[in-house]
Design a protein around this motif. Structure first.
Motif, short mmCIF file in Angstrom:
data_model
loop_
_atom_site.label_atom_id
_atom_site.label_comp_id
_atom_site.label_asym_id
_atom_site.label_seq_id
_atom_site.Cartn_x
_atom_site.Cartn_y
_atom_site.Cartn_z
N ALA A 51 21.58 -6.74 -29.34
CA ALA A 51 22.26 -7.53 -30.37
C ALA A 51 21.33 -7.80 -31.55
O ALA A 51 21.76 -7.79 -32.72
N GLY A 106 25.66 -16.49 -29.85
CA GLY A 106 26.55 -16.66 -28.70
C GLY A 106 26.01 -15.99 -27.45
O GLY A 106 26.11 -16.55 -26.34
N LEU A 107 25.43 -14.79 -27.61
CA LEU A 107 24.88 -14.10 -26.44
C LEU A 107 23.69 -14.86 -25.86
O LEU A 107 23.53 -14.94 -24.63
N ASN A 152 26.06 -14.57 -35.59
CA ASN A 152 26.84 -15.48 -34.74
C ASN A 152 26.98 -14.89 -33.33
O ASN A 152 26.90 -15.62 -32.32
N LYS A 153 27.20 -13.56 -33.29
CA LYS A 153 27.33 -12.90 -31.98
C LYS A 153 26.02 -13.01 -31.21
O LYS A 153 26.03 -13.28 -30.00
N ALA A 188 28.45 -12.30 -38.97
CA ALA A 188 29.17 -12.16 -37.70
C ALA A 188 28.23 -11.66 -36.60
O ALA A 188 28.29 -12.12 -35.45
N GLU A 189 27.32 -10.72 -36.96
CA GLU A 189 26.36 -10.23 -35.97
C GLU A 189 25.40 -11.33 -35.55
O GLU A 189 25.03 -11.44 -34.38
N ASP A 192 23.19 -21.28 -37.35
CA ASP A 192 22.92 -20.01 -36.67
C ASP A 192 21.64 -19.35 -37.15
O ASP A 192 20.86 -18.82 -36.34
N SER A 246 21.20 -4.71 -33.58
CA SER A 246 22.44 -4.59 -34.34
C SER A 246 22.40 -5.48 -35.59
O SER A 246 22.85 -5.09 -36.67
N CYS A 247 21.81 -6.68 -35.45
CA CYS A 247 21.63 -7.57 -36.61
C CYS A 247 20.72 -6.92 -37.64
O CYS A 247 20.96 -7.01 -38.85
#
Length: 250
Positions: free
Chosen positions: A205, A135-136, A131-132, A128-129, A164, A208-209
């Motif tokens: 981000a 997206g960013l 993918n986030k 999810a991170e 991704d 965070s990943c």
């Protein structure tokens, strides 16, 4: 028949027959043949009762022999019972060991299943991170955009139509190759960060990943190594440090 013919009954029968026989024999003795002296009476009584005493002695030995035989039988039965109990206890111990092994196996299965569920949840959080992050990068076009004296030295573009993980890996590859290929490290004057807000959001981000990657399963960590997140952070911090050298009025 076994219970009717016992040593005691045998002795009683022999004694009775002997006494009756002795009585009959004594009744046929004439007065002249009767003992007159005390020693003669002693011999007479000894002759009458000695066989009876012998019969009862044999009977006593017989009874003791039977009792010893029964005791040996009881001891043998007791020994066999002990052997049986030992076998039962051994079987119970084996069954208890098997039960313990079964419970241990089931416990390990449950622990492994719980661990797999935990890893799966953590891997989902990591995906999810990622993918986030993708997206960013798509949302904030060209977050890694730096110029020097009007010319681009870093301008990473988002790749099209890739999964991704490969997307992030290509971003890392572009950033690494451009930083080295364009000689950014050799530039002595400050470079310009064209999209500082986008840059900070995307780098946060990426970090965070990284945090979620450290919590992911070992299998996922091996796969995540291809993302080269550490390289993205490393070069992003180097670029930010070079850009921060710019004077406010530049």
């Amino acid at each position: 028949m076994k219970h009717l013919f016992t040593p005691n009954r045998f002795a009683v029968v022999i004694t009775a027959v002997w006494v009756i026989g002795a009585g009959i024999a004594l009744s046929r003795v004439t007065p002249d043949e009767m003992p007159t002296k005390l020693n003669e009476w002693g011999d007479f009584m000894a002759g009458v009762f000695a066989p009876i005493a012998f019969v009862w002695l044999v009977t006593a030995v017989w009874i003791q022999s039977a009792e010893l035989r029964e005791q040996r039988t009881e001891l043998q039965l007791t020994r066999e019972e002990f052997v049986h109990q030992r076998e039962v206890m051994k079987a119970q111990a084996d069954e208890a060991r098997k039960q313990a092994e079964y419970i241990g196996t089931q416990t390990r299965i449950l622990e492994d299943e719980e661990k797999r569920r935990k890893w799966a949840d953590l891997d989902d959080l990591f995906r999810a991170e990622v993918n986030k992050l993708v997206g960013l990068i798509w949302l904030h076009e060209s977050p890694f955009n730096f110029t020097h004296e009007g010319a681009h030295v870093i301008n990473v573009s988002a790749p099209d139509s890739v999964e991704d993980f490969e997307f992030v890996a290509r971003i890392a590859a572009q950033l690494t190759s451009q930083y080295a290929g364009n000689g950014v490290a050799k530039i002595n004057t400050p470079i310009t960060m064209n999209n500082p807000d986008r840059f900070d959001i995307v780098v946060a981000a990426v970090k965070s990943c990284q945090a979620k990657e450290r919590q992911a399963s070992p299998v996922m960590q091996v796969r995540a190594a291809a993302l080269r997140l550490a390289e993205i952070v490393e070069y992003a911090e180097l670029l930010k440090a070079r850009a921060s050298q710019r004077k406010p009025d530049d």
